[in-house]
Design an enzyme around this catalytic site. Structure first.
Site, short mmCIF file in Angstrom:
data_model
loop_
_atom_site.label_atom_id
_atom_site.label_comp_id
_atom_site.label_asym_id
_atom_site.label_seq_id
_atom_site.Cartn_x
_atom_site.Cartn_y
_atom_site.Cartn_z
N GLU A 91 0.83 -1.21 0.00
CA GLU A 91 0.00 0.00 0.00
C GLU A 91 0.86 1.26 0.00
O GLU A 91 0.55 2.25 -0.67
CB GLU A 91 -0.93 0.02 1.23
CG GLU A 91 -1.99 -1.07 1.23
CD GLU A 91 -3.09 -0.86 0.19
OE1 GLU A 91 -3.09 0.16 -0.51
OE2 GLU A 91 -3.96 -1.75 0.09
N ARG A 95 0.78 3.87 -3.17
CA ARG A 95 0.18 5.19 -2.90
C ARG A 95 1.24 6.26 -2.66
O ARG A 95 1.21 7.32 -3.29
CB ARG A 95 -0.76 5.12 -1.68
CG ARG A 95 -1.91 4.16 -1.91
CD ARG A 95 -2.91 4.22 -0.77
NE ARG A 95 -3.72 3.01 -0.74
CZ ARG A 95 -5.02 2.98 -0.48
NH1 ARG A 95 -5.67 4.07 -0.23
NH2 ARG A 95 -5.68 1.84 -0.45
N ASP A 218 -4.84 -9.63 -8.64
CA ASP A 218 -5.09 -8.70 -9.75
C ASP A 218 -3.87 -7.95 -10.31
O ASP A 218 -3.47 -8.14 -11.47
CB ASP A 218 -6.19 -7.69 -9.37
CG ASP A 218 -5.97 -7.02 -7.99
OD1 ASP A 218 -5.02 -7.38 -7.29
OD2 ASP A 218 -6.76 -6.11 -7.64
N GLU A 334 -11.83 0.75 -10.61
CA GLU A 334 -11.43 -0.13 -11.72
C GLU A 334 -12.36 -0.12 -12.93
O GLU A 334 -11.91 -0.09 -14.09
CB GLU A 334 -11.24 -1.58 -11.22
CG GLU A 334 -10.02 -1.80 -10.35
CD GLU A 334 -10.16 -1.31 -8.90
OE1 GLU A 334 -11.30 -0.91 -8.53
OE2 GLU A 334 -9.17 -1.32 -8.16
C1 DMJ Z 1 -6.04 0.78 -5.22
O1 DMJ Z 1 -5.26 0.98 -4.10
C2 DMJ Z 1 -5.25 0.15 -6.35
O2 DMJ Z 1 -5.92 0.33 -7.56
C3 DMJ Z 1 -5.02 -1.34 -6.13
O3 DMJ Z 1 -4.39 -1.94 -7.21
C4 DMJ Z 1 -6.33 -2.04 -5.87
N1 DMJ Z 1 -7.11 -1.40 -4.83
C5 DMJ Z 1 -7.28 0.02 -4.86
C6 DMJ Z 1 -8.47 0.51 -5.65
O4 DMJ Z 1 -9.54 -0.31 -5.67
#
Ligand code: DMJ
Length: 429
Positions: A91, A95, A218, A334
């Site tokens: 995270e 971010r 994912d 997404e």
């Molecule tokens: C975000 O922090 C990123 O896109 C991550 O890959 C998946 N989760 C969240 C958004 O849904």
């Protein structure tokens, strides 16, 4: 349905300002706004300014100069990583490291690069495992680690950020550590080419062998492709091509009601369930970026159905019955991200219409007096007191870019990290 792109872009910008003003009023200097109680929320004992860092490049792209300067001042004055806290490697990388690198590339102030190096150096001890795959948590001050049970998304979604830092600083250590983690993970794919959901990064043994394109997996696939495209890394190209072939062979599921991706056992390919998650709605964008527009379009039609069947997108459905499995809506981007990519590649107005529907439902159900809130349930539309930073970093950015003038961002010259932070390809000359 009438589409006025200019009006819609202005509308998104106004909604961004609504959310940002709420953050400024009630949470300035903290990680996130609590949009219902009008207070703040910090992920750890102390703030890491997650919302202003995540939102910075959105403000640059929207031309919000005054606000981006306020955020910049806050970041330079308040941000320090010298804290005795265990942070999530994944995270914080996507971010904060991703946000700081993109801020540096768009703004040019070297302090952003210095902060990027500082944070990356504090994250590096996470890779000191027996396999080279990272622990989930690392202590910023001591370098101590925790969390040996990790997953493909958190192991394999680091190279775009760490690799970019190597290109910008000339120090290869970041690229090398993140790439090794990716390769070690790939090397542990099953005989039929799939990965599972959780793995012990010390022993290299799989713990949960369920394979999917959703939660915990994912963005591993996303970064195989994006690392190839950004760095022209031919190992990543090969890993992407091999992996996606298996994914499409064993997980893709054509039904009367659309084209979906299921869960299977990574060793046998045997079906486990027919769940589709909001997170998996990033895949049309990935397919489009890889050149597979046919698959991208088919899957996006299904993702759109998942949204419109319930007026707004649930976190999980069973696509066989079209029943909700998990009813929350987390302000996720997404589905919108994929509409944006597909509009870029096809110029089909249908994707603008999708975007308009997404925007309208978010405003209708998630807007609060002073911000935006997640939904506890898309059925009752009851709100939850969280506004994740990715709402400003991704959801509103992709909506804006979908409607904004073409010269706002040169799509072909950048790669978005998984948190929608654009990284210029020319850093890799
Ligand atoms: C975000 O922090 C990123 O896109 C991550 O890959 C998946 N989760 C969240 C958004 O849904």
């Amino acid at each position: 349905m009438e589409i006025n792109k200019k009006e819609l872009a202005e509308k998104v910008k106004a909604e961004f300002m609504h959310a940002w003003n709420g953050y400024k009023k009630y949470a300035f200097g903290h990680d996130e706004l609590r949009p219902l109680s009008k207070t703040h929320y910090d992920w750890y004992d102390d703030s890491l300014c997650i919302t202003p860092i995540d939102a910075f490049d959105t403000m640059v792209l929207m031309g919000l100069t005054k606000d981006k300067n306020e955020a910049k001042q806050l970041i330079f004055e308040e941000l320090s990583f010298d804290k005795n806290i265990y942070v999530s490697v994944f995270e914080i990388t996507i971010r904060i490291l991703g946000g700081l690198i993109s801020a540096y590339l768009l703004d040019g102030n070297k302090k952003f690069l210095k902060l990027s190096e500082d944070i990356a150096n504090r994250l590096l001890p996470a890779f000191n495992s027996k396999t080279g795959m990272p622990f989930r948590f690392v202590n910023f001050k001591t370098g101590a680690v925790r969390g040996k049970i990790n997953n493909p998304a958190e192991i394999g979604t680091l190279l775009v950020e760490f690799g970019s830092l190597s290109k910008l600083t000339g120090n290869p250590v970041y690229y090398d550590r993140a790439k090794k983690a990716l390769v070690e993970l790939y090397n542990r794919r099953s005989k039929i080419g799939l990965v599972g959901t959780t793995i012990n990064i010390e022993t290299g043994k799989w713990i949960n062998k369920e394979s999917s394109i959703g939660n915990k997996i994912d963005s591993y696939y996303e970064y195989l492709l994006k690392s190839y495209l950004l760095f022209k890394d031919m190992d990543c190209k090969k890993m992407w091509e091999t992996s996606i072939k298996s994914v499409n062979k064993y997980l893709a599921d054509s039904k009367n009601n659309g084209y979906w991706y299921r869960q299977v056992d990574m060793d046998t390919g045997k079906k486990i369930s027919t769940k589709f998650e909001a997170l998996a709605a990033v895949f049309p964008s990935i397919f489009a970026l890889s050149g597979d527009l046919t698959r991208a379009k088919k899957l996006q039609d299904s993702c759109f159905k998942m949204w419109t069947t319930f007026d707004i997108e649930p976190e999980q459905i069973d696509y066989k019955t079209m029943k909700i499995k998990l009813a929350i809506y987390r302000l996720r981007p997404e589905n919108i991200e994929s509409a944006y990519y597909l509009y870029h590649y096809t110029k089909d107005e249908k994707y603008l219409k999708m975007g308009k529907i997404y925007l309208e439902s978010i405003i209708k159900y998630c807007k609060t007096e002073e911000g935006y809130a997640e939904l506890k349930s898309v059925i009752t539309k009851e709100k939850r007191d969280r506004m994740s930073s990715f709402f400003l970093a991704e959801t509103l950015k992709y909506l804006y870019l979908l409607f904004a003038p073409k010269n706002t961002l040169n799509f072909d010259k950048i790669i978005f990290n998984t948190e929608a932070h654009p990284i210029q390809k020319n850093i890799c000359k």
